[in-house]
Scaffold this motif. Structure first.
Motif, PDB file in Angstrom:
ATOM      1  N   ARG A 207     -30.107 -32.342 118.466  1.00 55.31           N
ATOM      2  CA  ARG A 207     -28.896 -32.472 119.287  1.00 55.31           C
ATOM      3  C   ARG A 207     -27.677 -31.995 118.512  1.00 55.31           C
ATOM      4  O   ARG A 207     -27.486 -32.359 117.345  1.00 55.31           O
ATOM      5  N   LEU A 208     -26.853 -31.183 119.155  1.00 54.46           N
ATOM      6  CA  LEU A 208     -25.648 -30.678 118.513  1.00 54.46           C
ATOM      7  C   LEU A 208     -24.552 -31.742 118.522  1.00 54.46           C
ATOM      8  O   LEU A 208     -24.312 -32.396 119.541  1.00 54.46           O
ATOM      9  N   ASP A 209     -23.876 -31.895 117.390  1.00 56.77           N
ATOM     10  CA  ASP A 209     -22.740 -32.822 117.315  1.00 56.77           C
ATOM     11  C   ASP A 209     -21.457 -32.185 117.830  1.00 56.77           C
ATOM     12  O   ASP A 209     -20.529 -32.885 118.254  1.00 56.77           O
ATOM     13  N   ASP A 210     -21.388 -30.858 117.768  1.00 58.20           N
ATOM     14  CA  ASP A 210     -20.192 -30.153 118.226  1.00 58.20           C
ATOM     15  C   ASP A 210     -20.589 -28.713 118.513  1.00 58.20           C
ATOM     16  O   ASP A 210     -21.686 -28.268 118.181  1.00 58.20           O
ATOM     17  N   ILE A 211     -19.682 -27.973 119.138  1.00 60.28           N
ATOM     18  CA  ILE A 211     -19.925 -26.563 119.457  1.00 60.28           C
ATOM     19  C   ILE A 211     -18.798 -25.765 118.820  1.00 60.28           C
ATOM     20  O   ILE A 211     -17.708 -25.633 119.394  1.00 60.28           O
ATOM     21  N   ARG A 212     -19.058 -25.254 117.627  1.00 60.92           N
ATOM     22  CA  ARG A 212     -18.025 -24.549 116.878  1.00 60.92           C
ATOM     23  C   ARG A 212     -18.427 -23.121 116.512  1.00 60.92           C
ATOM     24  O   ARG A 212     -17.634 -22.197 116.619  1.00 60.92           O
ATOM     25  N   THR A 213     -19.670 -22.932 116.073  1.00 59.81           N
ATOM     26  CA  THR A 213     -20.086 -21.628 115.567  1.00 59.81           C
ATOM     27  C   THR A 213     -20.525 -20.718 116.720  1.00 59.81           C
ATOM     28  O   THR A 213     -20.848 -21.199 117.821  1.00 59.81           O
TER      29      THR A 213
ATOM     30  N   ALA B  61     -13.524 -30.077 134.048  1.00 61.56           N
ATOM     31  CA  ALA B  61     -12.342 -30.745 133.495  1.00 61.56           C
ATOM     32  C   ALA B  61     -12.504 -31.176 132.046  1.00 61.56           C
ATOM     33  O   ALA B  61     -11.509 -31.350 131.342  1.00 61.56           O
ATOM     34  N   GLY B  62     -13.730 -31.416 131.572  1.00 64.92           N
ATOM     35  CA  GLY B  62     -13.913 -31.979 130.238  1.00 64.92           C
ATOM     36  C   GLY B  62     -14.557 -31.027 129.263  1.00 64.92           C
ATOM     37  O   GLY B  62     -14.876 -29.887 129.587  1.00 64.92           O
ATOM     38  N   GLY B  63     -14.773 -31.534 128.048  1.00 68.70           N
ATOM     39  CA  GLY B  63     -15.456 -30.758 127.025  1.00 68.70           C
ATOM     40  C   GLY B  63     -14.601 -29.651 126.457  1.00 68.70           C
ATOM     41  O   GLY B  63     -13.434 -29.479 126.805  1.00 68.70           O
ATOM     42  N   ARG B  64     -15.198 -28.889 125.557  1.00 64.64           N
ATOM     43  CA  ARG B  64     -14.496 -27.742 124.992  1.00 64.64           C
ATOM     44  C   ARG B  64     -14.295 -26.673 126.060  1.00 64.64           C
ATOM     45  O   ARG B  64     -15.059 -26.593 127.028  1.00 64.64           O
ATOM     46  N   LYS B  65     -13.294 -25.835 125.866  1.00 64.11           N
ATOM     47  CA  LYS B  65     -12.998 -24.788 126.862  1.00 64.11           C
ATOM     48  C   LYS B  65     -14.206 -23.890 127.092  1.00 64.11           C
ATOM     49  O   LYS B  65     -14.454 -23.445 128.220  1.00 64.11           O
ATOM     50  N   SER B  66     -14.963 -23.614 126.027  1.00 70.42           N
ATOM     51  CA  SER B  66     -16.142 -22.748 126.193  1.00 70.42           C
ATOM     52  C   SER B  66     -17.172 -23.406 127.105  1.00 70.42           C
ATOM     53  O   SER B  66     -17.827 -22.733 127.907  1.00 70.42           O
ATOM     54  N   MET B  67     -17.320 -24.741 127.034  1.00 66.76           N
ATOM     55  CA  MET B  67     -18.270 -25.437 127.897  1.00 66.76           C
ATOM     56  C   MET B  67     -17.841 -25.330 129.353  1.00 66.76           C
ATOM     57  O   MET B  67     -18.671 -25.097 130.251  1.00 66.76           O
ATOM     58  N   GLY B  68     -16.539 -25.495 129.617  1.00 63.52           N
ATOM     59  CA  GLY B  68     -16.033 -25.348 130.979  1.00 63.52           C
ATOM     60  C   GLY B  68     -16.257 -23.950 131.512  1.00 63.52           C
ATOM     61  O   GLY B  68     -16.631 -23.760 132.672  1.00 63.52           O
ATOM     62  N   TYR B  69     -16.047 -22.957 130.638  1.00 63.79           N
ATOM     63  CA  TYR B  69     -16.279 -21.574 131.064  1.00 63.79           C
ATOM     64  C   TYR B  69     -17.749 -21.359 131.395  1.00 63.79           C
ATOM     65  O   TYR B  69     -18.078 -20.779 132.440  1.00 63.79           O
ATOM     66  N   PHE B  70     -18.641 -21.824 130.517  1.00 61.17           N
ATOM     67  CA  PHE B  70     -20.068 -21.582 130.739  1.00 61.17           C
ATOM     68  C   PHE B  70     -20.564 -22.254 132.016  1.00 61.17           C
ATOM     69  O   PHE B  70     -21.320 -21.654 132.785  1.00 61.17           O
ATOM     70  N   VAL B  71     -20.151 -23.503 132.277  1.00 59.63           N
ATOM     71  CA  VAL B  71     -20.654 -24.183 133.472  1.00 59.63           C
ATOM     72  C   VAL B  71     -20.057 -23.572 134.738  1.00 59.63           C
ATOM     73  O   VAL B  71     -20.738 -23.471 135.769  1.00 59.63           O
ATOM     74  N   GLY B  72     -18.797 -23.127 134.672  1.00 59.17           N
ATOM     75  CA  GLY B  72     -18.208 -22.461 135.833  1.00 59.17           C
ATOM     76  C   GLY B  72     -18.859 -21.124 136.114  1.00 59.17           C
ATOM     77  O   GLY B  72     -19.131 -20.774 137.263  1.00 59.17           O
TER      78      GLY B  72
END
Length: 404
Positions: A111-117, A148-159
């Motif tokens: 499980r990833l603790d964060d999404i940075r790299t 609405a939540g999470g890192r901006k990249s997560m919002g982009y990917f789910v959209g």
């Protein structure tokens, strides 16, 4: 003009909301980091605007840290903000369990603790895309995605994933919360009774009553590209990069290559093997398009113009290019719909079979330039490709690998 656009958007949203209401399984999918309150905020906003659109279940996409934060704040008996909201506003049961909290895995499966790299972003994109594909695979469901939540990249990917796989009943939103409640870790929804939170630096905090908060949903229109995919991407594991490549190919400049001896074509970047009769049918219309000829009129059963015999001769000419040993005693030429002339049923069956094969292989949107279609004015059938987009050439036996 702006007012017209806003009115049109509202009409489209109401239509979408009404469609969603008809589905027994209504799913809210949200991406979260350390802000699980977007779930309760979104549920409150839906209840306030149209209780019939409330989801029957909730799913979250998050990191390992975000999963623990969401579980403790939304589901634990001690805090349980989701159950608080449900009881306070008398909401119907909503399925949400720890198994509905989906944690993004890394390359090693941990499980990833964060999404940075960059690599973690690729893992997040693929995981989110495939989960959206699976949640849109069931016909009895409607999916509501919140970015609405999470890192901006997560919002982009789910959209973007919803754009890739979304159906008419699926929706996309962002929750809007008034100041000073927005992003406050202690705010989850406007309560019915007095519930103070404190805002400001230490020693100067000011109390605000959650009853006064304003929470609304901003509905986000999105382009639905589901038809751009060929069947393996819709039905199998969906990598984000593969889905984007499929859409790019569907929207790219079109070229049709026919390899009659190899019984293959290249359409939409896909090398496709076709049965001889379907290949001959396509080649017949490809040559007409190359020569700039007008649409081919359809055949009627009475056939007063004698087109059936002429069409049979043109079709057989293409079959003989594919199989030079073809003769009048062959099973193909003795077929009922082709024996004395091409009959309407034979023409229509070959046309629909060819078009269905192409749609299945490259997707409905990507296949459209290569289909033999009736002209809108009913004047006849034609391949819409320009002459310069059609050529005859040998093709490799295997499909070229896409670059990664």
């Amino acid at each position: 003009m702006q007012g017209h656009d806003m009115m049109q958007e509202q009409i489209e949203h109401r239509a979408s909301a009404n469609e969603s209401y008809c589905y027994p399984r209504r799913i809210l999918l949200a991406v979260t980091g350390l802000s699980p309150q977007i779930v309760t905020e979104t549920l409150y906003a839906l209840w306030r605007s149209n209780p019939g659109t409330l989801p029957t279940e909730v799913h979250l996409i998050t990191t390992a840290t975000g999963a623990d934060h969401a579980r403790l704040n939304l589901l634990s008996p001690a805090i349980g903000w989701l159950e608080r909201l449900r009881r306070e506003y008398d909401l119907p049961p909503i399925r949400f369990a720890p198994s509905h909290i989906h944690v993004i895995p890394g390359r090693d499966g941990e499980r990833l603790d964060d999404i940075r790299t960059p690599d973690e972003n690729v893992c997040a994109a693929d995981f989110i895309t495939d989960l959206v594909r699976r949640l849109t695979a069931q016909e009895d469901s409607a999916l509501h995605v919140s970015i609405a939540g999470g890192r901006k990249s997560m919002g982009y990917f789910v959209g973007y994933a919803l754009s890739l796989f979304g159906r008419p009943q699926d929706r996309l939103s962002h929750v809007l919360v008034s100041a000073p409640f927005e992003s406050h870790p202690e705010f989850y929804y406007p309560t019915l009774t007095e519930h103070p939170i404190h805002v400001g630096p230490e020693g100067k905090k000011i109390a605000y009553d959650c009853r006064t908060a304003k929470v609304d949903l901003a509905w986000i229109p999105f382009v639905r590209l589901r038809s751009a995919h060929h069947r393996p991407l819709v039905e199998g594991n969906a990598r984000f990069s593969d889905c984007v490549s499929a859409v790019q190919e569907a929207l790219a400049e079109h070229e049709l290559i026919l390899d009659l001896q190899g019984k293959r074509i290249c359409a939409g970047g896909q090398i496709i093997r076709l049965p001889p009769t379907e290949l001959a049918f396509l080649s017949w219309f490809a040559r007409r398009a190359q020569a700039g000829l007008p649409p081919l009129p359809g055949i009627t059963f009475k056939d007063p113009e004698g087109r059936g015999a002429d069409y049979r001769a043109q079709f057989i000419a293409e079959l003989e290019r594919i199989d030079p040993l073809l003769d009048e005693d062959s099973r193909t030429l003795r077929a009922a719909g082709l024996r004395d002339g091409m009959l309407p049923d034979y023409f229509n069956t070959k046309n629909s079979t060819l078009n269905r094969m192409l749609r299945d292989k490259v997707g409905a949107l990507a296949a459209r330039p290569y289909l033999v279609l009736q002209e809108p004015d009913g004047s006849g059938y034609a391949l819409a490709l320009p002459p310069e987009a059609i050529r005859y050439a040998p093709l490799p036996t295997a499909k070229p690998q896409r670059s990664r």
